[in-house]
Design a protein around this motif. Structure first.
Motif, PDB file in Angstrom:
ATOM      1  N   SER A  11       0.795  -1.127  -0.030  1.00  0.00           N
ATOM      2  CA  SER A  11       0.002  -0.015   0.136  1.00  0.00           C
ATOM      3  C   SER A  11       0.675   1.080  -0.052  1.00  0.00           C
ATOM      4  CB  SER A  11      -0.965   0.065   1.473  1.00  0.00           C
ATOM      5  OG  SER A  11      -1.814  -1.090   1.193  1.00  0.00           O
ATOM      6  N   ALA A  12       2.087   1.367   0.806  1.00  0.00           N
ATOM      7  CA  ALA A  12       2.835   2.109   0.991  1.00  0.00           C
ATOM      8  C   ALA A  12       3.299   2.692  -0.339  1.00  0.00           C
ATOM      9  CB  ALA A  12       3.953   2.232   1.953  1.00  0.00           C
ATOM     10  N   THR A  13       3.877   1.601  -1.172  1.00  0.00           N
ATOM     11  CA  THR A  13       4.555   1.627  -2.601  1.00  0.00           C
ATOM     12  C   THR A  13       3.537   2.232  -3.436  1.00  0.00           C
ATOM     13  OG1 THR A  13       5.941  -0.151  -2.092  1.00  0.00           O
ATOM     14  CG2 THR A  13       5.879   0.323  -4.162  1.00  0.00           C
ATOM     15  N   ALA A  14       2.372   1.758  -3.211  1.00  0.00           N
ATOM     16  CA  ALA A  14       1.390   2.112  -4.424  1.00  0.00           C
ATOM     17  C   ALA A  14       0.914   3.606  -4.139  1.00  0.00           C
ATOM     18  CB  ALA A  14       0.214   1.323  -4.412  1.00  0.00           C
ATOM     19  N   ALA A  15       0.707   3.982  -2.887  1.00  0.00           N
ATOM     20  CA  ALA A  15       0.510   5.228  -2.713  1.00  0.00           C
ATOM     21  C   ALA A  15       1.676   6.098  -3.024  1.00  0.00           C
ATOM     22  CB  ALA A  15       0.143   5.388  -1.202  1.00  0.00           C
ATOM     23  N   GLY A  16       2.926   6.105  -3.033  1.00  0.00           N
ATOM     24  CA  GLY A  16       3.909   6.602  -3.481  1.00  0.00           C
ATOM     25  C   GLY A  16       4.083   6.839  -4.894  1.00  0.00           C
ATOM     26  N   LEU A  17       3.647   5.951  -5.696  1.00  0.00           N
ATOM     27  CA  LEU A  17       3.487   5.775  -6.959  1.00  0.00           C
ATOM     28  C   LEU A  17       2.484   6.659  -7.729  1.00  0.00           C
ATOM     29  CD1 LEU A  17       4.296   2.175  -7.778  1.00  0.00           C
ATOM     30  CD2 LEU A  17       5.968   4.058  -8.178  1.00  0.00           C
ATOM     31  N   VAL A  18       1.313   6.623  -7.277  1.00  0.00           N
ATOM     32  CA  VAL A  18       0.354   7.494  -7.693  1.00  0.00           C
ATOM     33  C   VAL A  18       0.128   8.825  -7.147  1.00  0.00           C
ATOM     34  CG1 VAL A  18      -1.141   5.250  -8.140  1.00  0.00           C
ATOM     35  CG2 VAL A  18      -1.400   6.472  -5.875  1.00  0.00           C
ATOM     36  N   SER A  19       0.829   9.116  -6.098  1.00  0.00           N
ATOM     37  CA  SER A  19       0.720  10.532  -5.480  1.00  0.00           C
ATOM     38  C   SER A  19       2.031  11.319  -5.985  1.00  0.00           C
ATOM     39  CB  SER A  19       0.848  10.703  -4.016  1.00  0.00           C
ATOM     40  OG  SER A  19      -0.507   9.827  -3.723  1.00  0.00           O
ATOM     41  N   ASP A  20       1.835  12.676  -5.926  1.00  0.00           N
ATOM     42  CA  ASP A  20       2.699  13.893  -6.121  1.00  0.00           C
ATOM     43  C   ASP A  20       2.947  14.793  -5.210  1.00  0.00           C
ATOM     44  OD1 ASP A  20       1.035  15.497  -7.142  1.00  0.00           O
ATOM     45  OD2 ASP A  20       0.875  14.639  -8.893  1.00  0.00           O
ATOM     46  N   ALA A  21       3.757  15.753  -5.423  1.00  0.00           N
ATOM     47  CA  ALA A  21       3.971  17.067  -4.164  1.00  0.00           C
ATOM     48  C   ALA A  21       2.507  17.729  -4.172  1.00  0.00           C
ATOM     49  CB  ALA A  21       5.067  17.687  -4.809  1.00  0.00           C
ATOM     50  N   ARG A  22       1.613  17.838  -5.367  1.00  0.00           N
ATOM     51  CA  ARG A  22       0.436  18.523  -5.323  1.00  0.00           C
ATOM     52  C   ARG A  22      -0.501  17.851  -4.327  1.00  0.00           C
ATOM     53  NH1 ARG A  22      -1.122  18.628 -11.494  1.00  0.00           N
ATOM     54  NH2 ARG A  22      -0.477  16.449 -10.893  1.00  0.00           N
ATOM     55  N   ASP A  23      -0.599  16.634  -3.817  1.00  0.00           N
ATOM     56  CA  ASP A  23      -1.337  16.061  -3.134  1.00  0.00           C
ATOM     57  C   ASP A  23      -1.189  16.680  -1.514  1.00  0.00           C
ATOM     58  OD1 ASP A  23      -2.466  14.578  -4.956  1.00  0.00           O
ATOM     59  OD2 ASP A  23      -1.277  12.672  -4.522  1.00  0.00           O
ATOM     60  N   TRP A  24      -0.033  17.168  -1.391  1.00  0.00           N
ATOM     61  CA  TRP A  24       0.376  17.722   0.040  1.00  0.00           C
ATOM     62  C   TRP A  24      -0.109  19.012   0.161  1.00  0.00           C
ATOM     63  CZ3 TRP A  24       1.751  13.771   3.530  1.00  0.00           C
ATOM     64  CH2 TRP A  24       2.315  12.746   2.954  1.00  0.00           C
ATOM     65  N   ASN A  25      -0.725  19.724  -0.747  1.00  0.00           N
ATOM     66  CA  ASN A  25      -1.092  20.811  -0.502  1.00  0.00           C
ATOM     67  C   ASN A  25      -2.713  21.124  -0.347  1.00  0.00           C
ATOM     68  OD1 ASN A  25       1.395  22.069  -1.066  1.00  0.00           O
ATOM     69  ND2 ASN A  25       1.281  21.827  -3.271  1.00  0.00           N
ATOM     70  N   PRO A  26      -2.807  22.105   0.408  1.00  0.00           N
ATOM     71  CA  PRO A  26      -1.880  23.066   1.179  1.00  0.00           C
ATOM     72  C   PRO A  26      -1.482  22.211   2.647  1.00  0.00           C
ATOM     73  CG  PRO A  26      -4.248  23.645   1.752  1.00  0.00           C
ATOM     74  CD  PRO A  26      -4.399  22.578   0.776  1.00  0.00           C
ATOM     75  N   PRO A  27      -0.364  22.341   2.776  1.00  0.00           N
ATOM     76  CA  PRO A  27       0.318  21.783   3.840  1.00  0.00           C
ATOM     77  C   PRO A  27      -0.566  22.091   5.384  1.00  0.00           C
ATOM     78  CG  PRO A  27       2.115  22.862   2.815  1.00  0.00           C
ATOM     79  CD  PRO A  27       0.845  23.438   2.179  1.00  0.00           C
ATOM     80  N   VAL A  28      -0.909  23.126   5.419  1.00  0.00           N
ATOM     81  CA  VAL A  28      -1.609  23.502   6.504  1.00  0.00           C
ATOM     82  C   VAL A  28      -3.007  22.478   6.624  1.00  0.00           C
ATOM     83  CG1 VAL A  28      -3.241  25.053   7.826  1.00  0.00           C
ATOM     84  CG2 VAL A  28      -1.072  25.840   6.666  1.00  0.00           C
ATOM     85  N   LEU A  29      -3.659  22.146   5.620  1.00  0.00           N
ATOM     86  CA  LEU A  29      -4.703  21.347   5.599  1.00  0.00           C
ATOM     87  C   LEU A  29      -4.080  19.726   6.132  1.00  0.00           C
ATOM     88  CD1 LEU A  29      -7.733  20.556   5.226  1.00  0.00           C
ATOM     89  CD2 LEU A  29      -7.065  19.869   2.537  1.00  0.00           C
ATOM     90  N   PHE A  30      -3.120  19.414   5.465  1.00  0.00           N
ATOM     91  CA  PHE A  30      -2.632  18.268   5.985  1.00  0.00           C
ATOM     92  C   PHE A  30      -2.332  18.130   7.528  1.00  0.00           C
ATOM     93  CE2 PHE A  30       1.176  15.773   6.798  1.00  0.00           C
ATOM     94  CZ  PHE A  30       0.821  14.207   6.531  1.00  0.00           C
ATOM     95  N   LEU A  31      -1.640  19.170   8.021  1.00  0.00           N
ATOM     96  CA  LEU A  31      -1.170  19.107   9.363  1.00  0.00           C
ATOM     97  C   LEU A  31      -2.537  19.047  10.095  1.00  0.00           C
ATOM     98  CD1 LEU A  31       1.714  21.559   9.331  1.00  0.00           C
ATOM     99  CD2 LEU A  31       1.785  19.016   9.612  1.00  0.00           C
ATOM    100  N   MET A  32      -3.470  19.788   9.826  1.00  0.00           N
ATOM    101  CA  MET A  32      -4.849  20.030  10.652  1.00  0.00           C
ATOM    102  C   MET A  32      -5.563  19.016  10.557  1.00  0.00           C
ATOM    103  SD  MET A  32      -6.272  23.483   9.346  1.00  0.00           S
ATOM    104  CE  MET A  32      -7.838  23.388  10.547  1.00  0.00           C
ATOM    105  N   LEU A  33      -5.461  17.913   9.436  1.00  0.00           N
ATOM    106  CA  LEU A  33      -6.149  16.532   9.576  1.00  0.00           C
ATOM    107  C   LEU A  33      -5.307  15.537  10.171  1.00  0.00           C
ATOM    108  CD1 LEU A  33      -7.546  16.242   6.158  1.00  0.00           C
ATOM    109  CD2 LEU A  33      -8.774  16.694   7.966  1.00  0.00           C
ATOM    110  N   LEU A  34      -3.695  15.810  10.223  1.00  0.00           N
ATOM    111  CA  LEU A  34      -3.244  14.998  10.844  1.00  0.00           C
ATOM    112  C   LEU A  34      -3.296  14.962  12.444  1.00  0.00           C
ATOM    113  CD1 LEU A  34      -0.882  12.604  10.962  1.00  0.00           C
ATOM    114  CD2 LEU A  34       0.785  14.642  10.908  1.00  0.00           C
ATOM    115  N   ALA A  35      -3.490  16.064  12.872  1.00  0.00           N
ATOM    116  CA  ALA A  35      -3.518  16.527  14.379  1.00  0.00           C
ATOM    117  C   ALA A  35      -4.994  15.956  14.808  1.00  0.00           C
ATOM    118  CB  ALA A  35      -3.875  18.011  14.494  1.00  0.00           C
ATOM    119  N   LEU A  36      -5.931  16.330  13.993  1.00  0.00           N
ATOM    120  CA  LEU A  36      -7.398  15.803  14.380  1.00  0.00           C
ATOM    121  C   LEU A  36      -7.299  14.022  14.334  1.00  0.00           C
ATOM    122  CD1 LEU A  36     -10.353  15.820  14.687  1.00  0.00           C
ATOM    123  CD2 LEU A  36     -10.640  15.603  11.995  1.00  0.00           C
ATOM    124  N   GLY A  37      -6.729  13.336  13.554  1.00  0.00           N
ATOM    125  CA  GLY A  37      -6.477  11.939  13.503  1.00  0.00           C
ATOM    126  C   GLY A  37      -5.655  11.545  14.726  1.00  0.00           C
TER     127      GLY A  37
END
Length: 447
Positions: A11-37
């Motif tokens: 799963s980790a390998t497949a996610a790395g292949l199908v994702s790119d840097a744009r998926d992590w934008n905006p970083p604030v959103l990722f950090l907020m969801l990570l904190a919530l989780g």
């Protein structure tokens, strides 16, 4: 375990292949969801049958608003932190990590394949798509957990789902609607909606956790109370059995009074609870006779004044003994008053009329009848018809007339009797299980 490790790495390998840097934008959103989780896992609600947190909500939002890799990062990080905090066995931790790596990947790819992002301008379609994705991935999550339960613990898949998924299904449904609404609100890059969701979700989860904790503590306390009641009532049963060994006649008399009193209470229209209270009070009404010396218990002549003074103490002694049992205060009051008279000339407190508890008036009638019709230490038994005539004669003075007539109806219509020589009749009235009943009183899943 090897299969779970393969799922995690694949799963980790497949996610790395199908994702790119744009998926992590905006970083604030990722950090907020990570904190919530992560914080949701810290406040996870755990009961005896299931556990639940708001982490799944943050994972689904990451699948929809970011992409496969960020969603997997939110899910696995939360699980890793939770496993470390709880010091979970490694096989359980690996099972959870593989699950939370697989379904975010599948969910993200499915949402993109079905054109979910292109529906953002159409509110009903977008909300429906997000809601459907939430429920589908949620079911996949629980299916994977159910498989783990089946493999690790040897349970059936259906048994695992029944114990883990079904109890939280209503909560999952409501959370899916909330997730869809938040996802639509964020379409305009409204980070405030995610922030508000984070605060509300965590506060709600904390309050719900506190409430469930209080409920479980209450249930534990009630369980201990029932156990204590079982012990206490068992001791009372032992006392009655001991009294039966010492004075079989008094023990059988108490059982007869209990049976008659319950039937009178039924005739008077008392509730089930009140009938059981009357029955128990009847069973224990003469327990204070333990203070009697053998010269009184087994006397075959009329009692002296000194002996009768001792006899008059047994309601107080019995009430004092029973009152020590938690929850038996009302029964102790009945025992105390069962020798009071309607005209106020009874003992120990000289209560009159309605001052005497109804249950005590009921027991007084039953007691008087059984003393007349069954052999005891100072009376010869009389036929039931003569006993009934005597009850009616003293109605309004010694006994409550309404209770007497109710008892006469019980005897004439129902033919209620008690066989003093029959051990089965005695044991039937000494049903301790009913006394106890009436007077007592997982795997990780996210939502």
């Amino acid at each position: 375990m090897a299969a779970q490790a393969a799922v995690l790495l694949g799963s980790a390998t497949a996610a790395g292949l199908v994702s790119d840097a744009r998926d992590w934008n905006p970083p604030v959103l990722f950090l907020m969801l990570l904190a919530l989780g992560v914080l949701s896992e810290a406040f996870r609600l755990r009961t005896r049958t299931f556990s639940i947190s708001a982490a799944f909500l943050s994972i689904v939002l990451a699948m929809i608003l970011l992409g496969p890799a960020p969603a997997m990062a939110v899910g696995t990080t939360g699980m890793a932190v939770d496993a470390l905090r709880r010091r979970a066995p490694w096989r359980h931790a690996l099972a959870n990590l593989s699950t939370y790596a697989a379904f975010p990947l599948v969910g993200s790819l499915a949402f993109e394949a079905l054109g979910g992002p292109r529906l953002a301008g159409d509110m009903p379609s977008y909300v429906l798509a997000v809601f459907a994705l939430f429920l589908a991935t949620n079911l996949l999550n629980f299916l994977l957990i159910g498989i783990d339960i089946a493999v690790v613990d040897g349970q059936s898949l259906w048994s695992g789902l029944r114990h883990v998924y079904l109890p939280v299904l209503p909560v999952e449904f409501a959370t899916g609607l909330l997730t869809a609404g938040v996802a639509f609100a964020y379409d305009d890059r409204n980070l405030a909606a995610i922030g508000l969701l984070t605060v509300v979700g965590l506060v709600f989860q904390y309050l719900l956790r506190t409430a469930l904790g209080s409920i479980e503590r209450k249930e534990q306390l009630e369980g201990r109370t029932r156990q204590l009641a079982a012990l206490q009532v068992g001791l009372l049963g032992t006392v009655l059995q001991t009294l039966s060994l010492r004075d079989k006649m008094t023990a059988r008399h108490s059982a007869a009074v209990a049976r008659y009193s319950r039937e009178i209470a039924r005739e008077l229209g008392l509730s089930d609870r009140e009938r059981e209270i009357v029955h128990t009070a009847g069973l224990l009404h003469d327990i204070g006779k333990f203070i009697f010396p053998d010269s009184i218990l087994f006397a075959d002549t009329k009692l002296t004044d000194e002996q009768f003074a001792i006899v008059r103490r047994h309601p107080e002694q019995g009430a004092k003994l029973v009152k020590r049992i938690e929850g038996y205060g009302p029964i102790a009051e009945i025992i105390l008053a069962h020798h009071e008279r309607i005209d106020g000339r009874g003992y120990p407190n000289g209560l009159a009329g309605e001052e005497i508890p109804l249950a005590a008036r009921i027991i007084s009638v039953s007691d008087t009848y059984d003393v007349m019709t069954a052999r005891d230490s100072y009376r010869r038994p009389v036929p039931p018809a003569e006993a009934i005539a005597e009850l009616r004669r003293v109605s309004g003075a010694q006994l409550d007339g309404r209770v007497v007539e109710a008892f006469v109806r019980v005897l004439e219509r129902r033919g209620v009797t008690f066989r003093h020589a029959d051990d089965a009749d005695f044991e039937r009235e000494l049903n301790l299980e009913r006394r106890v009943r009436d007077y007592a009183a997982p795997r990780t899943a996210a939502a």
